[in-house]
Structures are given as structure tokens and as C-alpha cells.
Design an enzyme around this catalytic site. Sequence first.
Site, short mmCIF file in Angstrom:
data_model
loop_
_atom_site.label_atom_id
_atom_site.label_comp_id
_atom_site.label_asym_id
_atom_site.label_seq_id
_atom_site.Cartn_x
_atom_site.Cartn_y
_atom_site.Cartn_z
N SER A 1 0.82 -1.21 0.00
CA SER A 1 0.00 0.00 0.00
C SER A 1 0.85 1.26 0.00
O SER A 1 2.03 1.24 0.38
CB SER A 1 -0.92 0.02 1.22
OG SER A 1 -1.68 -1.17 1.29
N1 SAH Z 1 -0.51 -5.03 4.13
C1 SAH Z 1 0.19 -5.34 2.88
C2 SAH Z 1 -0.61 -4.90 1.67
C3 SAH Z 1 -1.24 -6.05 1.14
S1 SAH Z 1 -2.28 -5.99 -0.28
C4 SAH Z 1 1.59 -4.77 2.86
O1 SAH Z 1 1.94 -4.01 3.76
O2 SAH Z 1 2.35 -5.11 1.95
C5 SAH Z 1 -3.58 -7.03 0.34
C6 SAH Z 1 -3.21 -8.44 0.70
O3 SAH Z 1 -4.37 -9.07 1.21
C7 SAH Z 1 -2.75 -9.28 -0.49
O4 SAH Z 1 -1.49 -9.83 -0.24
C8 SAH Z 1 -3.83 -10.36 -0.60
O5 SAH Z 1 -3.32 -11.60 -1.04
C9 SAH Z 1 -4.33 -10.42 0.83
N2 SAH Z 1 -5.68 -10.98 1.01
C10 SAH Z 1 -6.74 -10.85 0.19
N3 SAH Z 1 -7.80 -11.52 0.70
C11 SAH Z 1 -7.40 -12.07 1.88
C12 SAH Z 1 -8.04 -12.89 2.86
N4 SAH Z 1 -9.32 -13.29 2.75
N5 SAH Z 1 -7.31 -13.28 3.94
C13 SAH Z 1 -6.01 -12.93 4.07
N6 SAH Z 1 -5.34 -12.18 3.15
C14 SAH Z 1 -6.03 -11.74 2.08
#
Ligand code: SAH
Length: 212
Positions: free
Chosen positions: A61
Site C-alpha cells: 500500500s
Molecule cells: N498489508 C500489505 C498490503 C497487502 S495488499 C503490505 O503491507 O504489503 C492485500 C493483501 O491481502 C494481499 O497480499 C492479498 O493476497 C491479501 N488478502 C486478500 N484476501 C485475503 C483474505 N481473505 N485473507 C487474508 N489475506 C487476504
Amino acid sequence: MLLDIEEEVAYTRREIGKDALDKRVMAAMAIVPRDRFIPECDRHYAFANGPVPIGHGQTISQPYIVALMTDLLNPRPDSVILEIGTGSGYQAAVLAELVRHVYSIEIVDALAAAAGLRLQQLGYDNVTVRHADGYHGWPEHAPFDGVVVTAAAPHIPPALVEQLKPGARLVIPVGSPGGVQELTAVDKNADGALCVRSILTVAFVPLTRSPP
Ligand code: SAH
């Protein structure tokens, strides 16, 4: 990067209701090496205030959003926080600078494994990463002092609200993927009543679900 965050905070001060983020949060943003969470070919974007692809169709993000979501959680040194959507592990690392323990759930196995290893190599021994569907939270470690979801959900997952301590907050983007999403704060009051507030329009990757 810190100046960019401060500028964007000032630009959105009406929506977020403050002129500056918590100093401790900004200090954590200054400490965590964002470049270490980004694939090598894109590292020149590491300190710009934008999202960056991390593979598997996912992104790390924008720093302003990470800082804002961290601030909204009111992190304290003794807090235990649950994160849904580990991704690169960057948000977890920022939180780990501020709280006692971070539990983080990632649905893409390869991302969970890579983030767990990266956090370990960087010395974040107060983060536990698990590969699972975060929709159900992590009941074994509940209740939490705060829950943050870093993917957009069509509705607020009931389990995540249940796993909040009274007085704690869930921070989650709510809305359809590709459509309008609202960064939402759900406060559980001391008596268990909920207060739901929209803060800002945002754009996140979708919260996906594992097949039943
Ligand atoms: N917090 C992260 C940003 C991640 S983008 C960072 O600092 O890099 C969102 C993430 O959520 C992705 O990696 C995606 O695979 C994950 N995601 C999506 N649906 C999810 C779910 N149901 N449970 C856990 N993770 C999930």
C-alpha cells in the site's frame, strides 16, 4: 517519503479529522526500510508515496495509507493487533515497531511464506504470519486491541468485530473492488455497542475468499 505523508495528511485533514498523525507512528514510518519489502526491480519506487506491485497481483500500500491506518488503530506498547492481508509484511513491520505483538494472516501461500521470512530476517520477532483466509480472524489469539484489514471487503466480516476487545477498533476498506471503497473505522464501545464511521475514499485490492 515522510514529507509526502505529512503533505497528504494536511490535504485530507477535513476527512481524517486531524492535522498531523501520531509522532510515534511517523517515527515507525521513518525506521522501517520499505525498500526491503519491494521486489528488487521496483526498489527505486520504495520511498515514493505510491503503491508498488509485489507479485501475485497484489501491491504494497501507499505509505500515507499505511501511516493513516496505523494511526487509526491507536497502537500502544502493550497492544496485540491482528492484520488481515500480510502482503509484503510492511504494514506488519510498521505495527511491530509500536506494539507488543502482531498476528498477520495472508491468503496467498507464497506471499505469507516470503513475508514471514523477510520479517524474521529483519529481526521482527514480535510478528506471527499465518497462511489462511482472514475473513474468520484468528480466534485462538483473540480478543485484539485492534484489527486492520488491508484488502477491500464487500461488508464488515462479523468474526473480526467479535474478536475486538471492548474499546478497540477495526480499520477496514469497505466497498466493491474497482468501485468506490470507504476506509471505515468500527469502534466497539466498552458496553459492546458498535460505532461505524467512514473516513476516506480509498482503492485497495479485493479481500478474496478461499473455497469452502
Ligand atoms: N498489508 C500489505 C498490503 C497487502 S495488499 C503490505 O503491507 O504489503 C492485500 C493483501 O491481502 C494481499 O497480499 C492479498 O493476497 C491479501 N488478502 C486478500 N484476501 C485475503 C483474505 N481473505 N485473507 C487474508 N489475506 C487476504
